[in-house]
Design an enzyme around this catalytic site. Structure first.
Site, PDB file in Angstrom:
ATOM      1  N   ASP A   1       5.184   4.627  -4.945  1.00  0.00           N
ATOM      2  CA  ASP A   1       4.404   4.034  -3.850  1.00  0.00           C
ATOM      3  C   ASP A   1       5.344   3.656  -2.706  1.00  0.00           C
ATOM      4  O   ASP A   1       6.546   3.477  -2.909  1.00  0.00           O
ATOM      5  CB  ASP A   1       3.699   2.748  -4.326  1.00  0.00           C
ATOM      6  CG  ASP A   1       2.492   3.028  -5.221  1.00  0.00           C
ATOM      7  OD1 ASP A   1       2.058   4.198  -5.312  1.00  0.00           O
ATOM      8  OD2 ASP A   1       1.978   2.066  -5.830  1.00  0.00           O
TER       9      ASP A   1
ATOM     10  N   ARG B   1       1.550  11.487  -1.002  1.00  0.00           N
ATOM     11  CA  ARG B   1       0.296  10.759  -0.774  1.00  0.00           C
ATOM     12  C   ARG B   1       0.367  10.267   0.671  1.00  0.00           C
ATOM     13  O   ARG B   1       1.358   9.653   1.064  1.00  0.00           O
ATOM     14  CB  ARG B   1       0.154   9.564  -1.710  1.00  0.00           C
ATOM     15  CG  ARG B   1      -1.084   8.729  -1.363  1.00  0.00           C
ATOM     16  CD  ARG B   1      -1.103   7.374  -2.042  1.00  0.00           C
ATOM     17  NE  ARG B   1      -1.122   7.487  -3.489  1.00  0.00           N
ATOM     18  CZ  ARG B   1      -0.538   6.600  -4.302  1.00  0.00           C
ATOM     19  NH1 ARG B   1       0.105   5.562  -3.813  1.00  0.00           N
ATOM     20  NH2 ARG B   1      -0.583   6.769  -5.604  1.00  0.00           N
TER      21      ARG B   1
HETATM   22  C1  LIG Z   1      -5.002   5.788  -3.772  1.00  0.00           C
HETATM   23  C2  LIG Z   1      -4.403   4.891  -2.737  1.00  0.00           C
HETATM   24  C3  LIG Z   1      -3.069   4.565  -2.795  1.00  0.00           C
HETATM   25  C4  LIG Z   1      -2.477   3.764  -1.804  1.00  0.00           C
HETATM   26  N1  LIG Z   1      -1.127   3.555  -1.823  1.00  0.00           N
HETATM   27  C5  LIG Z   1      -0.552   2.881  -0.797  1.00  0.00           C
HETATM   28  C6  LIG Z   1       0.867   2.755  -0.696  1.00  0.00           C
HETATM   29  O1  LIG Z   1       1.642   3.251  -1.529  1.00  0.00           O
HETATM   30  N2  LIG Z   1       1.369   2.073   0.358  1.00  0.00           N
HETATM   31  C7  LIG Z   1       0.562   1.517   1.345  1.00  0.00           C
HETATM   32  O2  LIG Z   1       1.082   0.940   2.300  1.00  0.00           O
HETATM   33  N3  LIG Z   1      -0.775   1.601   1.243  1.00  0.00           N
HETATM   34  C8  LIG Z   1      -1.353   2.266   0.207  1.00  0.00           C
HETATM   35  N4  LIG Z   1      -2.715   2.380   0.157  1.00  0.00           N
HETATM   36  C9  LIG Z   1      -3.562   1.547   1.056  1.00  0.00           C
HETATM   37  C10 LIG Z   1      -3.806   2.247   2.387  1.00  0.00           C
HETATM   38  O3  LIG Z   1      -2.622   2.317   3.108  1.00  0.00           O
HETATM   39  C11 LIG Z   1      -4.863   1.495   3.222  1.00  0.00           C
HETATM   40  O4  LIG Z   1      -4.408   0.223   3.516  1.00  0.00           O
HETATM   41  C12 LIG Z   1      -6.218   1.347   2.551  1.00  0.00           C
HETATM   42  O5  LIG Z   1      -6.558   2.493   1.839  1.00  0.00           O
HETATM   43  C13 LIG Z   1      -7.294   1.100   3.631  1.00  0.00           C
HETATM   44  O6  LIG Z   1      -7.356   2.187   4.521  1.00  0.00           O
HETATM   45  P1  LIG Z   1      -8.500   3.298   4.507  1.00  0.00           P
HETATM   46  O7  LIG Z   1      -7.825   4.602   4.785  1.00  0.00           O
HETATM   47  O8  LIG Z   1      -9.261   3.255   3.261  1.00  0.00           O
HETATM   48  O9  LIG Z   1      -9.387   3.044   5.781  1.00  0.00           O
HETATM   49  P2  LIG Z   1     -10.101   1.757   6.360  1.00  0.00           P
HETATM   50  O10 LIG Z   1     -10.595   2.169   7.697  1.00  0.00           O
HETATM   51  O11 LIG Z   1      -9.234   0.561   6.269  1.00  0.00           O
HETATM   52  O12 LIG Z   1     -11.316   1.546   5.358  1.00  0.00           O
HETATM   53  C14 LIG Z   1     -12.420   2.403   5.270  1.00  0.00           C
HETATM   54  C15 LIG Z   1     -13.529   1.664   4.528  1.00  0.00           C
HETATM   55  O13 LIG Z   1     -13.153   1.371   3.192  1.00  0.00           O
HETATM   56  C16 LIG Z   1     -13.158  -0.039   2.927  1.00  0.00           C
HETATM   57  N5  LIG Z   1     -11.901  -0.348   2.227  1.00  0.00           N
HETATM   58  C17 LIG Z   1     -10.709   0.188   2.499  1.00  0.00           C
HETATM   59  N6  LIG Z   1      -9.779  -0.286   1.653  1.00  0.00           N
HETATM   60  C18 LIG Z   1     -10.406  -1.144   0.852  1.00  0.00           C
HETATM   61  C19 LIG Z   1      -9.988  -1.957  -0.211  1.00  0.00           C
HETATM   62  N7  LIG Z   1      -8.747  -1.962  -0.638  1.00  0.00           N
HETATM   63  N8  LIG Z   1     -10.905  -2.733  -0.805  1.00  0.00           N
HETATM   64  C20 LIG Z   1     -12.175  -2.717  -0.420  1.00  0.00           C
HETATM   65  N9  LIG Z   1     -12.629  -1.949   0.566  1.00  0.00           N
HETATM   66  C21 LIG Z   1     -11.769  -1.193   1.209  1.00  0.00           C
HETATM   67  C22 LIG Z   1     -13.140  -0.701   4.309  1.00  0.00           C
HETATM   68  O14 LIG Z   1     -13.771  -1.949   4.295  1.00  0.00           O
HETATM   69  C23 LIG Z   1     -13.874   0.301   5.155  1.00  0.00           C
HETATM   70  O15 LIG Z   1     -15.248   0.127   5.026  1.00  0.00           O
HETATM   71  C24 LIG Z   1      -3.304   3.225  -0.784  1.00  0.00           C
HETATM   72  C25 LIG Z   1      -4.655   3.554  -0.728  1.00  0.00           C
HETATM   73  C26 LIG Z   1      -5.211   4.395  -1.676  1.00  0.00           C
HETATM   74  C27 LIG Z   1      -6.638   4.783  -1.541  1.00  0.00           C
END
Ligand SMILES: Cc1cc2nc3c(=O)[nH]c(=O)nc-3n(C[C@H](O)[C@H](O)[C@H](O)COP(=O)(O)OP(=O)(O)OC[C@H]3O[C@@H](n4cnc5c(N)ncnc54)[C@H](O)[C@@H]3O)c2cc1C
Length: 297
Positions: free
Chosen positions: A123, A173
């Site tokens: 990560d 990723r």
């Molecule tokens: C499989 C996976 C691995 C990840 N690994 C990392 C990593 O190694 N390093 C890192 O910095 N970030 C990581 N992230 C987090 C990522 O960077 C984002 O902060 C997070 O996914 C929110 O962004 P989004 O692309 O979903 O879009 P957004 O525009 O933020 O969200 C889209 C929609 O999904 C909902 N949503 C998004 N995230 C969440 C949540 N966690 N809980 C509840 N609802 C949510 C929002 O409310 C919105 O409605 C990871 C995310 C995923 C899916």
């Protein structure tokens, strides 16, 4: 509504853990590896693959980093026969104490992944660790192909990192990024980050690498899917990834039905409380969804 949601989340942080558990349960598999294995089995049955993570970060002592390393070594054996791999955080394995300590622990875990013919994903944490994480990833890649890393589209450097890392072995990723970073090094505008994410996915897939497209942003997933179809990108060059428990309507089932690979990030462990509060802060609407389910029961 936003203000009410924020106040409710704040209140949750003040309650005893047992009271918060129902709100946390959609996001975490549980406290033990047994619970994680149960969750993965159920996901596999429904057609999803998984990546499992032991919750926690920033260990304070070498001893703790060895304990976490050993937990990960055992976890590879626990997930034998399941369609699942492992994701881990460098600071959970000692990066903050000494990058060499984290590197040694990660290499030990990678050797176990190799022994079990499995995959390991590193990560990406906040920007003080970006260079060291990329460095360790490259060292790992020299030892075993089935290792991947993460890049964050909000960082202004990411397009260049993709270009530098591009190769047939590059398994990335791509996510928006979850930490608070300064405007000097990171985009803050949501529209810009959304565009940058799209552009980063295109860059990885126009190169030689594999993209794990990690987002819950459904319009973004739709746009990426359209581009993938238009450009006839083979299905074995990418997968979609989501965090376990984040509501996605019917979109994940649709992706599965079209034959795409969809991976759930399944966290478990003692540190479930802090993780769940962070998730609830990102999407307080989850509280209403949990309350609704509680009343239906
Ligand atoms: C499989 C996976 C691995 C990840 N690994 C990392 C990593 O190694 N390093 C890192 O910095 N970030 C990581 N992230 C987090 C990522 O960077 C984002 O902060 C997070 O996914 C929110 O962004 P989004 O692309 O979903 O879009 P957004 O525009 O933020 O969200 C889209 C929609 O999904 C909902 N949503 C998004 N995230 C969440 C949540 N966690 N809980 C509840 N609802 C949510 C929002 O409310 C919105 O409605 C990871 C995310 C995923 C899916």
């Amino acid at each position: 509504m936003n203000l009410i949601n924020s106040i409710l989340v704040k209140l949750l942080t003040l309650l005893p853990k047992w009271m918060v558990k129902p709100f946390a349960s959609p996001y975490v598999a549980g406290v033990t590896a047994d619970k994680a294995v149960e969750t993965i089995k159920s996901l596999n049955k429904r057609g999803y693959v998984a990546t499992v993570d032991i919750l926690g970060e920033h260990v304070a002592t070498e001893k703790e980093s060895y304990e976490i390393r050993d937990e990960y070594l055992n976890l590879y054996d626990r997930i034998k026969g399941l369609d699942a791999n492992i994701s881990l955080k460098p600071t959970h394995l000692g990066m903050e104490i000494d990058p060499v300590l984290a590197e040694n622990n990660l290499v030990n875990i990678l050797e176990k992944a190799k022994e079990n013919n499995n995959f390991m994903r590193i990560d990406m944490e906040n920007s003080p660790y970006t260079d060291a994480t990329i460095d360790i990833y490259k060292k790992c890649l020299n030892k075993y192909d089935k290792v991947g890393m993460v890049l964050q589209s909000y960082l202004k450097r990411t397009a260049q990192d993709i270009s530098n890392l591009d190769s047939e072995k590059f398994n990335c990723r791509i996510c928006k990024g979850i930490y608070r970073e300064s405007e000097e090094i990171a985009y803050h505008n949501k529209v810009k980050i959304h565009e940058q994410f799209f552009s980063d996915v295109k860059a990885i897939l126009s190169g030689k690498g594999y993209a794990a497209i990690a987002t819950h942003d459904i319009p973004l997933i739709n746009k990426i899917e359209e581009w993938i179809i238009e450009n006839k990108i083979p299905f074995d060059r990418f997968e979609f990834q989501v965090l376990y428990g984040v509501p996605m309507g019917n979109r994940l089932v649709e992706l599965l039905e079209k034959g795409y690979k969809v991976r759930n990030y399944v966290p478990f462990g003692e540190a479930w409380f802090d993780y769940s509060i962070r998730r609830l802060k990102e999407n307080p609407n989850i509280m209403w969804y949990v309350l609704g389910n509680m009343f239906k029961k």
